[in-house]
Design an enzyme around this catalytic site. Structure first.
Site, PDB file in Angstrom:
ATOM      1  N   ASP A 147      54.974  19.193 -18.092  1.00 10.17           N
ATOM      2  CA  ASP A 147      54.729  18.655 -19.522  1.00 10.17           C
ATOM      3  C   ASP A 147      55.278  19.681 -20.598  1.00 10.17           C
ATOM      4  O   ASP A 147      54.596  20.808 -20.246  1.00 10.17           O
ATOM      5  CB  ASP A 147      53.263  18.170 -19.856  1.00 10.17           C
ATOM      6  CG  ASP A 147      52.884  17.139 -19.158  1.00 10.17           C
ATOM      7  OD1 ASP A 147      53.663  16.387 -18.399  1.00 10.17           O
ATOM      8  OD2 ASP A 147      51.689  16.580 -18.987  1.00 10.17           O
ATOM      9  N   THR A 188      55.646  16.190   2.024  1.00  9.52           N
ATOM     10  CA  THR A 188      55.089  17.563   1.333  1.00  9.52           C
ATOM     11  C   THR A 188      56.116  17.825   0.165  1.00  9.52           C
ATOM     12  O   THR A 188      55.628  18.982  -0.598  1.00  9.52           O
ATOM     13  CB  THR A 188      54.952  18.538   2.393  1.00  9.52           C
ATOM     14  OG1 THR A 188      56.111  18.964   2.922  1.00  9.52           O
ATOM     15  CG2 THR A 188      53.957  18.055   3.209  1.00  9.52           C
ATOM     16  N   THR A 191      54.809  18.435  -3.431  1.00  7.07           N
ATOM     17  CA  THR A 191      54.057  19.363  -3.740  1.00  7.07           C
ATOM     18  C   THR A 191      54.679  20.907  -3.893  1.00  7.07           C
ATOM     19  O   THR A 191      54.530  21.552  -4.700  1.00  7.07           O
ATOM     20  CB  THR A 191      53.029  19.718  -2.404  1.00  7.07           C
ATOM     21  OG1 THR A 191      52.237  18.368  -2.594  1.00  7.07           O
ATOM     22  CG2 THR A 191      51.932  20.570  -2.530  1.00  7.07           C
ATOM     23  N   CYS A 379      23.726   0.769 -28.560  1.00  6.56           N
ATOM     24  CA  CYS A 379      24.565   0.824 -29.973  1.00  6.56           C
ATOM     25  C   CYS A 379      24.847  -0.351 -30.622  1.00  6.56           C
ATOM     26  O   CYS A 379      24.069  -1.103 -31.265  1.00  6.56           O
ATOM     27  CB  CYS A 379      25.472   1.928 -29.688  1.00  6.56           C
ATOM     28  SG  CYS A 379      25.633   2.993 -31.465  1.00  6.56           S
ATOM     29  N   HIS A 515      22.805   6.368 -26.959  1.00  9.05           N
ATOM     30  CA  HIS A 515      23.807   5.896 -25.792  1.00  9.05           C
ATOM     31  C   HIS A 515      23.066   6.488 -24.560  1.00  9.05           C
ATOM     32  O   HIS A 515      23.232   7.716 -24.169  1.00  9.05           O
ATOM     33  CB  HIS A 515      25.416   6.648 -25.980  1.00  9.05           C
ATOM     34  CG  HIS A 515      25.996   5.905 -26.992  1.00  9.05           C
ATOM     35  ND1 HIS A 515      26.784   4.917 -26.669  1.00  9.05           N
ATOM     36  CD2 HIS A 515      25.744   6.077 -28.368  1.00  9.05           C
ATOM     37  CE1 HIS A 515      27.273   4.421 -27.810  1.00  9.05           C
ATOM     38  NE2 HIS A 515      27.218   4.999 -28.663  1.00  9.05           N
ATOM     39  N   GLU A 517      23.465   6.099 -21.564  1.00 10.31           N
ATOM     40  CA  GLU A 517      24.585   6.166 -20.671  1.00 10.31           C
ATOM     41  C   GLU A 517      25.036   7.788 -20.259  1.00 10.31           C
ATOM     42  O   GLU A 517      25.466   8.095 -19.422  1.00 10.31           O
ATOM     43  CB  GLU A 517      25.740   5.276 -20.833  1.00 10.31           C
ATOM     44  CG  GLU A 517      26.707   5.580 -21.680  1.00 10.31           C
ATOM     45  CD  GLU A 517      26.419   4.959 -23.175  1.00 10.31           C
ATOM     46  OE1 GLU A 517      25.307   4.946 -23.320  1.00 10.31           O
ATOM     47  OE2 GLU A 517      27.172   4.792 -24.031  1.00 10.31           O
TER      48      GLU A 517
HETATM   49  N1  GLN Z   1      29.964   0.555 -35.102  1.00  7.03           N
HETATM   50  C1  GLN Z   1      28.612   0.877 -35.143  1.00  7.03           C
HETATM   51  C2  GLN Z   1      28.493   1.862 -35.955  1.00  7.03           C
HETATM   52  O1  GLN Z   1      29.119   2.582 -36.297  1.00  7.03           O
HETATM   53  C3  GLN Z   1      28.242   1.118 -33.711  1.00  7.03           C
HETATM   54  C4  GLN Z   1      28.766   2.196 -33.003  1.00  7.03           C
HETATM   55  C5  GLN Z   1      28.602   2.410 -31.606  1.00  7.03           C
HETATM   56  O2  GLN Z   1      28.493   1.369 -30.894  1.00  7.03           O
HETATM   57  N2  GLN Z   1      28.722   3.360 -30.857  1.00  7.03           N
HETATM   58  O3  GLN Z   1      26.988   2.279 -36.257  1.00  7.03           O
END
Ligand code: GLN
Length: 543
Positions: A147, A188, A191, A379, A515, A517
């Site tokens: 690239d 190969t 590669t 969120c 969040h 996660e």
């Molecule tokens: N859009 C909403 C905010 O800005 C939620 C953001 C989100 O879910 N990360 O508060």
């Protein structure tokens, strides 16, 4: 302490999973008790991925210190369990803006600014800064060799071997070894060509990791080693596996870590991968199965919800449950109705921005609330839960977020102009400012409410979770809502803003402004995700 560097490049095709491989090598080296870090260098021109569309680029991963980064940093945290920072990821755009800033200030004393040495020097400085105090740094170069965009990065890492001494640097190249079904053999040649491309810019790889649908045989390894000028034991076969968490073991069995230690002359104990063995064992011995519906607007690219998907899987690993995820486009719920939500053990509304598909999310939350289906809002998913509650339980039909209806009668979610950041500093938001860099970002402390389910799940009073949002719950309207069976189960320590809500009269209904996660790992899971999966397991689907 002198840092050793491992640079990881990719060739032949993109999307070979360089991030997961870098993270897996990191996991093995960590298990050998080495003090390591991982960085990702992205060749695109955006300054950071914060304003990039998730359906193109995947999720934006947020670090504890509030940087909006590439989703690969999520893999790094999940595999090596170190906290990443803003120094672990940078783009061509951020390099150029730094160099141009210096040029405007006159720092270059009138010199002509060029890719070599000015851009490459800035790249090298960032690599060195991000790896300071680590014994070993793994540096993943985004993009594919060949690239145009990645050339300055490759040039910079080539120079680093000259600057630091070749013995302190290892180059790993990840390639695709295709399998031809017709002739039943692997090939190969791609590669070889990819390595040739690397050689043409002065980089001789030390290790080749060959991604293939099948095991790369000993014969093929010998051939690749000979043609690509690497040692045979440094040709690693990486066949497709059904779980990314099997990769550390797979690489370790081929002794990639021994090769690295020998090459760097590092004496380290053997890798104890028992925690990873346990993860794989749990994955393979999951008896129950639950189906979780993710109602979102970026569902055409599951990578847009990478950390949510992984955190759900971790919840499954910790409860021996197989997780089936059904992606539901919230706009389809608007068109086709709640039949799309039938046969789900749990419903999750993840984060998101903008107007599109909001109604479908409100319909989905209402369905979960009324039908007693475990609900997890993240969120935006929490903001929607509050809007739905105000609209349908309190009858405030015009309740909404000012993000979607700027002049709504009941702005239950609103843009607060003044707030206190994680360091206790007062911040003022400017509505007309740039979109980039105007959010509440990173880790903040939240105090959990006595006798709440959230507190029970976390098992402590105080937690720290990561944020990425502009809008907040309007505390003035909240007073009214609290009387109707909605509990505020977490508030921010600094400004008492709403962090978690839960419904009292529901089997499992939790929604958070942060969040969770981002902090879940396969080894430890996350309390809210584990709780959600347990509740989903109990929910015997009746529709
Ligand atoms: N859009 C909403 C905010 O800005 C939620 C953001 C989100 O879910 N990360 O508060």
């Amino acid at each position: 302490m002198a840092t050793h560097y491992i640079f990881i490049t990719g060739g032949v095709v993109s999307s070979l999973g360089k991030g997961i491989i870098a993270a897996s090598i990191g996991a093995i080296l960590k298990a050998r008790k080495m003090n390591i870090t991982i960085m990702k260098l992205d060749p695109y021109i955006n300054v950071d991925p914060g304003t990039m569309n998730p359906t193109q680029h995947g999720e934006v991963f947020v670090t504890e210190d509030g940087a909006e980064t590439d989703l690969d940093l999520g893999h790094y945290e999940r595999f090596i369990q170190n906290k990443m920072t803003r120094y672990n990821n940078f783009t061509t755009g951020s390099i150029y803006s730094e160099v141009l800033k210096k040029e405007r200030k006159g720092d270059y004393l009138g010199k002509t600014i060029q890719v070599i040495p000015h851009i490459t020097n800035e790249i090298k400085n960032r690599i060195i800064k991000g790896s300071k105090n680590y014994e070993l740094a793994l540096i993943e170069i985004g993009g594919t060799v060949g690239d145009i965009e990645s050339l300055p990065f490759l040039e910079a890492i080539r120079q680093m071997a000259v600057d630091l001494g070749r013995k302190n640097v290892i180059y790993i190249h990840l390639t695709l070894v295709p399998y031809l079904n017709v002739t039943k053999e692997i090939k190969t040649k791609p590669t070889q060509h990819s390595v040739k491309e690397l050689l043409s810019i002065g980089i001789q790889p030390d290790i080749l990791i060959c991604r293939s649908a099948h095991e790369v045989s000993k014969n093929a390894k010998e051939k690749i080693a000979l043609f690509c000028n690497v040692s045979e034991k440094a040709v690693i076969s990486l066949k497709d596996v059904n779980s990314i968490y099997k990769i550390p073991k797979l690489l370790n069995l081929q002794k990639i870590d021994d090769f690295i230690c020998e090459r760097f002359n590092i004496i380290a104990p053997a890798a104890n991968l028992s925690e990873w063995d346990q993860v794989i064992y749990n994955e393979e011995n999951s008896k129950n199965k639950v189906t979780i519906g993710i109602v979102g607007k970026y569902v055409e690219l599951p990578d847009a919800y990478k950390s949510v998907i992984e955190a759900l899987k971790h919840g499954g690993l910790k409860t021996k449950t197989k997780i089936k995820i059904k992606f539901i486009n919230s706009q389809d719920v608007e068109k086709k109705g709640v039949s799309l939500l039938h046969n789900l053990n749990g419903i999750l509304v993840p984060g998101g921005f903008g107007n599109r598909g909001i109604l479908g999310k409100i319909i989905s939350v209402r369905y979960a609330r009324e039908k007693n289906i475990p609900y997890f809002g993240i969120c935006l998913g929490m903001q929607i839960a509050l809007i739905e509650f105000a609209q349908n339980v309190l009858g405030m039909k015009d309740a909404n977020s000012t993000e979607f209806v700027p002049k709504c009668k009941y702005p239950i979610i609103t843009l607060i102009k003044k707030w206190i950041d994680k360091n206790g500093k007062t911040k003022i938001k400017n509505k007309r400012g740039n979109l980039g860099g105007t959010m509440k970002l990173g880790s903040q402390i939240c105090i959990l409410t006595e006798n709440s389910l959230s507190k029970k799940l976390y098992g402590k009073n105080t937690i720290k979770e990561r944020h990425r949002h502009r809008y907040e719950v309007n505390l003035i309207l909240l007073k009214k809502i609290e009387k109707y069976g909605l509990l505020i189960s977490g508030r921010s320590k600094n400004d008492k803003l709403v962090e978690i809500i839960e419904l009292l009269d529901h089997p499992w209904f939790i929604a958070c402004q942060f969040h969770p996660e981002f902090t879940s790992t396969p080894i430890c899971g996350h309390p809210l995700f584990i709780g959600f999966i347990k509740a989903a397991k109990k929910n015997n689907i009746t529709i």
